[in-house]
Design a protein around this motif. Structure first.
Motif: not given
Length: 125
Positions: A20-21, A31-38, A69-74, A80-83
């Motif tokens: 997911l992107s 800067d922020f807190c960023m998350a994936w919820f479901r 795995t959660i990740s962000r670009d610089k 992104d969320l790799q599942m």
């Protein structure tokens, strides 16, 4: 103001993978807190993975540890969320979320101020 837009959802068989992107648009470089919820039907929206873009701060729900795995670009414009190893229990609408500091990455939905429209993930057995 922050705008979020998810992509990458779909249908997959159990054991499969999806990525997911979330495209992030905002007026500042803070800067922020960023998350994936479901959110699955009949269930509360849950925080599955989160990150603080400023560095320290990473969270995974127990149900997804070792698989997601959660990740962000610089540039902090994509989250992104790799599942991996998906199961039918991962079936839900997945939302990208963000909130300004002070924030806690593992916060519940009420702690996050900005939301994307959601993307459906369906895992069949």
């Amino acid at each position: 103001q922050v705008q979020l837009a998810e992509s990458g959802g779909g249908s997959v068989q159990a054991g499969g993978s999806l990525r997911l992107s979330c495209a992030v648009s905002r007026a500042s470089d803070d800067d922020f807190c960023m998350a994936w919820f479901r959110q699955a039907p009949g269930k509360e929206r849950e925080n599955v993975a989160a990150i603080y873009t400023g560095g320290n701060g990473l969270y995974y729900a127990d149900a997804v540890k070792g698989r997601f795995t959660i990740s962000r670009d610089k540039a902090k414009t994509t989250l992104d969320l790799q599942m991996y190893m998906l199961t039918p229990e991962d079936t839900a609408v997945y939302y990208c979320a963000a909130t300004s500091p002070p924030c806690i990455v593992y916060g519940s939905a009420r702690h996050y101020a900005y939301w994307g429209q959601g993307t459906q993930v369906t895992v069949s057995s």
